[in-house]
Scaffold this motif. Sequence first.
Motif, PDB file in Angstrom:
ATOM      1  N   ALA A 163       0.883  -1.369  -0.083  1.00 51.86           N
ATOM      2  CA  ALA A 163       0.074  -0.046  -0.093  1.00 51.86           C
ATOM      3  C   ALA A 163       0.867   1.633  -0.049  1.00 51.86           C
ATOM      4  CB  ALA A 163      -0.825   0.030   1.174  1.00 51.86           C
ATOM      5  N   GLU A 164       1.909   1.147   0.613  1.00 55.10           N
ATOM      6  CA  GLU A 164       2.918   2.264   0.751  1.00 55.10           C
ATOM      7  C   GLU A 164       3.484   2.593  -0.524  1.00 55.10           C
ATOM      8  OE1 GLU A 164       5.472   1.035   3.858  1.00 55.10           O
ATOM      9  OE2 GLU A 164       4.270   2.271   5.548  1.00 55.10           O
ATOM     10  N   ARG A 165       4.001   1.274  -1.268  1.00 53.43           N
ATOM     11  CA  ARG A 165       4.462   1.536  -2.510  1.00 53.43           C
ATOM     12  C   ARG A 165       3.798   2.039  -3.463  1.00 53.43           C
ATOM     13  NH1 ARG A 165       5.703  -0.923  -7.197  1.00 53.43           N
ATOM     14  NH2 ARG A 165       4.125  -2.556  -6.835  1.00 53.43           N
ATOM     15  N   VAL A 166       2.490   1.525  -3.626  1.00 46.67           N
ATOM     16  CA  VAL A 166       1.741   1.966  -4.681  1.00 46.67           C
ATOM     17  C   VAL A 166       0.916   3.219  -4.374  1.00 46.67           C
ATOM     18  CG1 VAL A 166       1.530  -0.277  -5.922  1.00 46.67           C
ATOM     19  CG2 VAL A 166      -0.276   0.262  -4.384  1.00 46.67           C
ATOM     20  N   ASP A 167       0.999   3.862  -3.291  1.00 46.17           N
ATOM     21  CA  ASP A 167       0.313   4.942  -2.712  1.00 46.17           C
ATOM     22  C   ASP A 167      -1.299   4.783  -2.796  1.00 46.17           C
ATOM     23  OD1 ASP A 167       0.032   7.396  -1.523  1.00 46.17           O
ATOM     24  OD2 ASP A 167      -0.201   8.434  -3.504  1.00 46.17           O
ATOM     25  N   ALA A 168      -1.587   3.513  -2.376  1.00 45.44           N
ATOM     26  CA  ALA A 168      -2.978   2.935  -2.197  1.00 45.44           C
ATOM     27  C   ALA A 168      -3.934   3.937  -1.424  1.00 45.44           C
ATOM     28  CB  ALA A 168      -3.091   1.639  -1.640  1.00 45.44           C
ATOM     29  N   GLN A 169      -5.210   4.084  -1.716  1.00 44.62           N
ATOM     30  CA  GLN A 169      -6.128   4.918  -1.219  1.00 44.62           C
ATOM     31  C   GLN A 169      -6.845   4.080  -0.136  1.00 44.62           C
ATOM     32  OE1 GLN A 169      -5.367   5.668  -4.522  1.00 44.62           O
ATOM     33  NE2 GLN A 169      -4.290   7.155  -3.687  1.00 44.62           N
ATOM     34  N   LEU A 170      -6.990   2.698  -0.488  1.00 44.32           N
ATOM     35  CA  LEU A 170      -7.783   1.864   0.458  1.00 44.32           C
ATOM     36  C   LEU A 170      -7.196   0.464   0.322  1.00 44.32           C
ATOM     37  CD1 LEU A 170     -10.565   1.545   1.914  1.00 44.32           C
ATOM     38  CD2 LEU A 170     -11.632   0.976  -0.276  1.00 44.32           C
ATOM     39  N   ILE A 171      -7.236  -0.379   1.465  1.00 46.61           N
ATOM     40  CA  ILE A 171      -6.962  -1.758   1.799  1.00 46.61           C
ATOM     41  C   ILE A 171      -8.220  -2.252   2.246  1.00 46.61           C
ATOM     42  CG2 ILE A 171      -5.444  -3.314   2.626  1.00 46.61           C
ATOM     43  CD1 ILE A 171      -3.654  -1.317   3.404  1.00 46.61           C
ATOM     44  N   VAL A 172      -8.364  -3.353   1.173  1.00 47.69           N
ATOM     45  CA  VAL A 172      -9.665  -4.271   1.568  1.00 47.69           C
ATOM     46  C   VAL A 172      -8.909  -5.565   2.240  1.00 47.69           C
ATOM     47  CG1 VAL A 172     -11.519  -5.685   0.885  1.00 47.69           C
ATOM     48  CG2 VAL A 172     -11.259  -3.328  -0.125  1.00 47.69           C
ATOM     49  N   VAL A 173      -9.718  -6.001   3.484  1.00 44.55           N
ATOM     50  CA  VAL A 173      -9.045  -7.218   4.068  1.00 44.55           C
ATOM     51  C   VAL A 173     -10.520  -8.003   4.633  1.00 44.55           C
ATOM     52  CG1 VAL A 173      -6.792  -6.384   4.787  1.00 44.55           C
ATOM     53  CG2 VAL A 173      -8.779  -6.041   6.489  1.00 44.55           C
ATOM     54  N   GLY A 174     -10.486  -9.029   5.025  1.00 41.17           N
ATOM     55  CA  GLY A 174     -11.698  -9.817   5.371  1.00 41.17           C
ATOM     56  C   GLY A 174     -11.412 -10.006   6.808  1.00 41.17           C
ATOM     57  N   ASN A 175     -12.708 -10.360   7.616  1.00 42.30           N
ATOM     58  CA  ASN A 175     -12.826 -10.297   8.966  1.00 42.30           C
ATOM     59  C   ASN A 175     -12.620 -11.563   9.710  1.00 42.30           C
ATOM     60  OD1 ASN A 175     -14.880 -11.457   8.143  1.00 42.30           O
ATOM     61  ND2 ASN A 175     -16.535 -10.687   9.881  1.00 42.30           N
TER      62      ASN A 175
END
Length: 143
Positions: free
Chosen positions: A97-109
């Motif tokens: 996320a830092e490398r690609v400058d992501a705006q959002l990370i989606v993870v499961g619960n």
Amino acid sequence: MSGVVLVGVDGSQTARRAAESAKRLATALAAELRVVTAFESDRVEIVESGADKWVLSDADAAEKVARTIAGELASEQLQTSYGAVRGKAGEALVKEAERVDAQLIVVGNRRMQGLGRILGSVANTVAHNAPCDVYIAKTDEPA
């Protein structure tokens, strides 16, 4: 919005559910969907059969998982990319996320209840260390 929505997959059904949520979000936000798989070791195995020789690595196997899911999620309305990132799953997602400058990370619960919540989970690691917003998708039960 545009930008990048990042999701990690490992081939499991729960990760697939998170990826489906990420697809819906990325499409709605007109963002690129980046699908990644983490791998922890740099193990390489050489397989020979007669004159043929194959070099197999954990990185290649991880990339194949991400490539397959990204291909299945691709559509005319959605730009997708994929990759493999070295490290434990949560840490690898944060690093990517830092490398690609992501705006959002989606993870499961998954593992967000009981003992898994105390000992840590991918979602917990990402939520506490992400450089961007985090969306925790309900993946412990089929939709």
